[in-house]
Design a protein around this motif. Structure first.
Motif, PDB file in Angstrom:
ATOM      1  N   TRP A 104      -4.915 -14.651   5.346  1.00 38.80           N
ATOM      2  CA  TRP A 104      -4.955 -13.223   5.623  1.00 38.80           C
ATOM      3  C   TRP A 104      -4.307 -12.942   6.969  1.00 38.80           C
ATOM      4  CZ3 TRP A 104      -6.339 -10.425   1.606  1.00 38.80           C
ATOM      5  CH2 TRP A 104      -7.244 -10.946   0.676  1.00 38.80           C
ATOM      6  N   THR A 105      -3.720 -11.758   7.071  1.00 39.61           N
ATOM      7  CA  THR A 105      -3.168 -11.312   8.346  1.00 39.61           C
ATOM      8  C   THR A 105      -3.279  -9.794   8.412  1.00 39.61           C
ATOM      9  OG1 THR A 105      -1.276 -11.541   9.836  1.00 39.61           O
ATOM     10  CG2 THR A 105      -0.790 -10.987   7.552  1.00 39.61           C
ATOM     11  N   GLY A 106      -3.103  -9.245   9.600  1.00 41.32           N
ATOM     12  CA  GLY A 106      -3.095  -7.802   9.745  1.00 41.32           C
ATOM     13  C   GLY A 106      -1.680  -7.254   9.675  1.00 41.32           C
ATOM     14  N   ILE A 107      -1.556  -6.006   9.252  1.00 40.99           N
ATOM     15  CA  ILE A 107      -0.243  -5.356   9.200  1.00 40.99           C
ATOM     16  C   ILE A 107      -0.318  -4.021   9.920  1.00 40.99           C
ATOM     17  CG2 ILE A 107       0.513  -6.471   7.081  1.00 40.99           C
ATOM     18  CD1 ILE A 107      -0.133  -3.846   5.618  1.00 40.99           C
ATOM     19  N   ASP A 108       0.861  -3.493  10.267  1.00 45.84           N
ATOM     20  CA  ASP A 108       0.933  -2.212  10.974  1.00 45.84           C
ATOM     21  C   ASP A 108       1.044  -1.037  10.010  1.00 45.84           C
ATOM     22  OD1 ASP A 108       0.896  -3.531  13.450  1.00 45.84           O
ATOM     23  OD2 ASP A 108       3.082  -3.808  13.398  1.00 45.84           O
ATOM     24  N   ARG A 109       1.956  -1.165   9.006  1.00 42.88           N
ATOM     25  CA  ARG A 109       2.243   0.000   8.172  1.00 42.88           C
ATOM     26  C   ARG A 109       2.882  -0.446   6.866  1.00 42.88           C
ATOM     27  NH1 ARG A 109       3.710   5.590   9.314  1.00 42.88           N
ATOM     28  NH2 ARG A 109       5.257   6.383   7.815  1.00 42.88           N
ATOM     29  N   VAL A 110       2.419   0.132   5.754  1.00 40.26           N
ATOM     30  CA  VAL A 110       3.036  -0.101   4.461  1.00 40.26           C
ATOM     31  C   VAL A 110       3.165   1.239   3.751  1.00 40.26           C
ATOM     32  CG1 VAL A 110       0.818  -0.626   3.334  1.00 40.26           C
ATOM     33  CG2 VAL A 110       2.960  -1.416   2.304  1.00 40.26           C
ATOM     34  N   GLU A 111       4.273   1.439   3.048  1.00 43.53           N
ATOM     35  CA  GLU A 111       4.541   2.697   2.364  1.00 43.53           C
ATOM     36  C   GLU A 111       4.741   2.442   0.872  1.00 43.53           C
ATOM     37  OE1 GLU A 111       7.806   4.759   4.166  1.00 43.53           O
ATOM     38  OE2 GLU A 111       7.310   3.990   6.168  1.00 43.53           O
ATOM     39  N   VAL A 112       4.159   3.325   0.040  1.00 43.55           N
ATOM     40  CA  VAL A 112       4.392   3.305  -1.410  1.00 43.55           C
ATOM     41  C   VAL A 112       4.515   4.752  -1.849  1.00 43.55           C
ATOM     42  CG1 VAL A 112       3.558   2.589  -3.673  1.00 43.55           C
ATOM     43  CG2 VAL A 112       3.007   1.203  -1.655  1.00 43.55           C
ATOM     44  N   GLY A 113       5.732   5.201  -2.094  1.00 41.26           N
ATOM     45  CA  GLY A 113       5.934   6.598  -2.447  1.00 41.26           C
ATOM     46  C   GLY A 113       5.431   7.506  -1.339  1.00 41.26           C
ATOM     47  N   GLY A 114       4.552   8.445  -1.698  1.00 43.43           N
ATOM     48  CA  GLY A 114       3.993   9.362  -0.717  1.00 43.43           C
ATOM     49  C   GLY A 114       2.784   8.823   0.016  1.00 43.43           C
ATOM     50  N   LEU A 115       2.433   7.566  -0.216  1.00 43.60           N
ATOM     51  CA  LEU A 115       1.264   6.957   0.413  1.00 43.60           C
ATOM     52  C   LEU A 115       1.691   6.101   1.594  1.00 43.60           C
ATOM     53  CD1 LEU A 115      -1.815   6.238   0.324  1.00 43.60           C
ATOM     54  CD2 LEU A 115      -1.156   4.268  -1.073  1.00 43.60           C
ATOM     55  N   VAL A 116       0.997   6.255   2.698  1.00 43.51           N
ATOM     56  CA  VAL A 116       1.192   5.411   3.879  1.00 43.51           C
ATOM     57  C   VAL A 116      -0.172   4.843   4.275  1.00 43.51           C
ATOM     58  CG1 VAL A 116       1.829   5.319   6.316  1.00 43.51           C
ATOM     59  CG2 VAL A 116       3.193   6.689   4.716  1.00 43.51           C
ATOM     60  N   ARG A 117      -0.222   3.529   4.459  1.00 41.10           N
ATOM     61  CA  ARG A 117      -1.424   2.922   5.026  1.00 41.10           C
ATOM     62  C   ARG A 117      -1.050   2.268   6.343  1.00 41.10           C
ATOM     63  NH1 ARG A 117      -4.520  -2.240   2.655  1.00 41.10           N
ATOM     64  NH2 ARG A 117      -3.291  -3.289   4.273  1.00 41.10           N
ATOM     65  N   THR A 118      -1.773   2.619   7.372  1.00 38.20           N
ATOM     66  CA  THR A 118      -1.595   1.953   8.657  1.00 38.20           C
ATOM     67  C   THR A 118      -2.784   1.036   8.894  1.00 38.20           C
ATOM     68  OG1 THR A 118      -2.636   3.816   9.807  1.00 38.20           O
ATOM     69  CG2 THR A 118      -0.239   3.820   9.641  1.00 38.20           C
ATOM     70  N   GLY A 119      -2.516  -0.110   9.496  1.00 39.74           N
ATOM     71  CA  GLY A 119      -3.570  -1.069   9.767  1.00 39.74           C
ATOM     72  C   GLY A 119      -4.051  -1.768   8.507  1.00 39.74           C
ATOM     73  N   GLY A 120      -5.152  -2.481   8.646  1.00 41.19           N
ATOM     74  CA  GLY A 120      -5.717  -3.203   7.516  1.00 41.19           C
ATOM     75  C   GLY A 120      -5.113  -4.591   7.367  1.00 41.19           C
ATOM     76  N   ARG A 121      -5.537  -5.268   6.336  1.00 39.32           N
ATOM     77  CA  ARG A 121      -5.137  -6.649   6.118  1.00 39.32           C
ATOM     78  C   ARG A 121      -4.221  -6.768   4.909  1.00 39.32           C
ATOM     79  NH1 ARG A 121     -10.123  -9.771   3.034  1.00 39.32           N
ATOM     80  NH2 ARG A 121      -9.955  -8.608   1.099  1.00 39.32           N
ATOM     81  N   ILE A 122      -3.565  -7.918   4.809  1.00 41.97           N
ATOM     82  CA  ILE A 122      -2.775  -8.251   3.632  1.00 41.97           C
ATOM     83  C   ILE A 122      -2.831  -9.758   3.453  1.00 41.97           C
ATOM     84  CG2 ILE A 122      -0.511  -8.654   4.725  1.00 41.97           C
ATOM     85  CD1 ILE A 122       0.630  -6.828   2.423  1.00 41.97           C
ATOM     86  N   ALA A 123      -2.750 -10.195   2.205  1.00 47.02           N
ATOM     87  CA  ALA A 123      -2.765 -11.630   1.917  1.00 47.02           C
ATOM     88  C   ALA A 123      -1.356 -12.200   2.013  1.00 47.02           C
ATOM     89  CB  ALA A 123      -3.343 -11.893   0.529  1.00 47.02           C
ATOM     90  N   ILE A 124      -1.283 -13.472   2.369  1.00 41.90           N
ATOM     91  CA  ILE A 124      -0.026 -14.222   2.354  1.00 41.90           C
ATOM     92  C   ILE A 124      -0.179 -15.324   1.319  1.00 41.90           C
ATOM     93  CG2 ILE A 124       1.604 -15.625   3.674  1.00 41.90           C
ATOM     94  CD1 ILE A 124       0.525 -14.283   6.210  1.00 41.90           C
ATOM     95  N   ILE A 125       0.721 -15.358   0.326  1.00 44.59           N
ATOM     96  CA  ILE A 125       0.626 -16.346  -0.739  1.00 44.59           C
ATOM     97  C   ILE A 125       1.965 -17.058  -0.908  1.00 44.59           C
ATOM     98  CG2 ILE A 125      -1.204 -15.153  -2.009  1.00 44.59           C
ATOM     99  CD1 ILE A 125       0.943 -14.050  -3.867  1.00 44.59           C
ATOM    100  N   ASP A 126       1.893 -18.269  -1.386  1.00 46.77           N
ATOM    101  CA  ASP A 126       3.097 -19.037  -1.691  1.00 46.77           C
ATOM    102  C   ASP A 126       3.395 -18.823  -3.169  1.00 46.77           C
ATOM    103  OD1 ASP A 126       5.241 -20.689  -1.510  1.00 46.77           O
ATOM    104  OD2 ASP A 126       4.103 -22.558  -1.394  1.00 46.77           O
ATOM    105  N   ALA A 127       4.091 -17.733  -3.486  1.00 48.29           N
ATOM    106  CA  ALA A 127       4.291 -17.308  -4.869  1.00 48.29           C
ATOM    107  C   ALA A 127       5.414 -18.088  -5.529  1.00 48.29           C
ATOM    108  CB  ALA A 127       4.597 -15.817  -4.929  1.00 48.29           C
ATOM    109  N   ASP A 128       5.175 -18.553  -6.738  1.00 50.46           N
ATOM    110  CA  ASP A 128       6.204 -19.192  -7.549  1.00 50.46           C
ATOM    111  C   ASP A 128       7.196 -18.119  -7.983  1.00 50.46           C
ATOM    112  OD1 ASP A 128       7.712 -20.334  -9.642  1.00 50.46           O
ATOM    113  OD2 ASP A 128       6.077 -21.665 -10.214  1.00 50.46           O
ATOM    114  N   PRO A 129       8.492 -18.252  -7.645  1.00 46.17           N
ATOM    115  CA  PRO A 129       9.453 -17.196  -7.989  1.00 46.17           C
ATOM    116  C   PRO A 129       9.595 -16.969  -9.487  1.00 46.17           C
ATOM    117  CG  PRO A 129      10.589 -19.182  -7.211  1.00 46.17           C
ATOM    118  CD  PRO A 129       9.132 -19.381  -6.924  1.00 46.17           C
TER     119      PRO A 129
END
Length: 389
Positions: A104-129
């Motif tokens: 887990w790590t913290g992030i500053d800002r993520v946008e999806v369409g009209g939605l903005v989230r500041t702060g909070g956490r996000i997971a880091i995964i080693d995703a199989d492409p």
């Protein structure tokens, strides 16, 4: 398989149910723009029927998947390194295909369409492409970002938007939808035969149409349905399931021919206490509204609503590797299985043409057709197509 380009016969499964861990990060703050209804996001469908789009994370453009089968949004280790995101807390999450390591790590800002989230956490995964086919992504947008709002997906126009919960932008068949109490996944229901099956996970990141656990399938399966086998990839690894084609499966007041996957009772759906999953392969036939806060899913028939399921008549599941095809799986009971084909075989030409130039329906063609397949070792084999499930 229900794909428009069926030469590469594989579909991706995602699914990620992450445990709750505490991460030192700024508190998450969500903001949905007042003009969010006008902020459509264009997307493309991957070869596995997944919604792939571009958005911003910490001021960087990133290729993303819209994935209601992921409880906590996640980035790949590749993106985390490039963006300087430092892993803070290690853990594991349950995923389709098995358990997957994450941090887990913290992030500053993520946008999806009209939605903005500041702060909070996000997971880091080693995703199989391979979970997204030939179009790798670095961000999986999950229910932690989506579930507080109404999500409208217009598959025909290949666009989506986030709306305030409670909005009803179009009319259609309405089904119950909620967030599962323990997993946080979207769940609804469907009808098979005379039985109502619930809860059923609604997973936009699953490229299949419908999946059921083996025990549910055995209890509700109609008679005389032939099955075979197929493989797909989840974030936790490769999954082999039985598959069948059902002439009619009802979801609300809608009925359609569907490809059904039967997964082990130890699989992801069962581990989440669900009877199965509704995936993007079925959702893409409709205009879709997912609004768990308002406790409803709305489906309206789209241009693809009456598309027949595309079935393999060869039994070869293959992937393109530059100028050749690699056999990934030989489907049980198929012409390829009867002819002794094996996974790992490399094909360099089809009916005298390089694999990249061959007709894309060669593996799903008319029964009785003879297909000449030249292997990369120089030998040539002929495969006679047939219906086998």
């Amino acid at each position: 398989m229900d794909v428009r380009a069926p030469m590469i016969l594989l579909a991706a499964l995602l699914g990620l149910a992450a445990p709750v861990d505490r991460v030192t990060a700024a508190p998450a703050v969500m903001h949905l723009a007042t003009d969010s209804e006008a902020r459509w996001v264009s997307f493309e469908l991957t070869s596995g029927n997944q919604i792939r789009f571009r958005t911003m994370l910490n001021g960087r453009w990133v290729d993303a998947l819209l994935d209601t089968g992921v409880t906590d949004s996640a980035v790949t280790t590749r993106f985390a390194r490039a963006a300087g995101l430092k892993p803070l807390v290690a853990g594991r999450a349950d995923a389709i295909g098995g358990s997957v390591a994450l941090s887990w790590t913290g992030i500053d800002r993520v946008e999806v369409g009209g939605l903005v989230r500041t702060g909070g956490r996000i997971a880091i995964i080693d995703a199989d492409p391979r979970v997204t086919g030939s179009a790798p992504v670095d961000l999986f947008v999950g229910s932690d970002l989506l579930a507080g709002h109404a999500l409208e997906i217009d598959y025909d126009a290949q666009r989506f938007r986030l709306l305030p919960s409670g909005r009803l932008p179009f009319r259609g068949v309405t089904l119950p939808l909620r967030l599962a109490e323990r997993s946080g996944l979207y769940v609804s229901e469907l009808d098979l035969g005379r039985g109502n099956l619930r809860p059923v996970i609604v997973d936009t990141g699953d490229g299949g149409m419908v999946s059921l656990t083996r025990s549910v399938w055995r209890a509700s399966a109609p008679g005389s349905v032939r099955t075979t086998t197929a493989i797909a990839w989840g974030l936790g690894g490769t999954v082999e399931n039985e598959i069948a084609v059902l002439p009619t499966l009802r979801i609300g007041g809608l009925a359609a021919e569907v490809e059904l996957r039967v997964e082990a009772d130890t699989g992801f759906s069962a581990r989440k206490g669900a009877a199965g999953r509704i995936g993007g392969g079925l959702l893409r036939r409709h205009r879709v509204l997912l609004d768990p806060r308002a406790r409803r899913m709305v489906l309206a028939s789209g241009a693809r609503a009456d598309w027949p399921v595309t079935r393999s008549t060869s039994g070869l599941m293959v992937a393109q590797e530059t100028d050749r095809l690699r056999v990934l799986h030989v489907m049980r009971g198929s012409p390829a299985a009867a002819a002794g084909w094996r996974a790992g075989t490399l094909i360099c030409a089809i009916d005298g043409l390089p694999t990249a130039d061959a007709p894309r329906d060669w593996a799903t063609g008319t029964p009785g057709r003879h297909v000449r397949l030249k292997l990369c070792d120089g030998t040539e084999r002929t495969l006679t197509l047939a219906n086998f499930y």
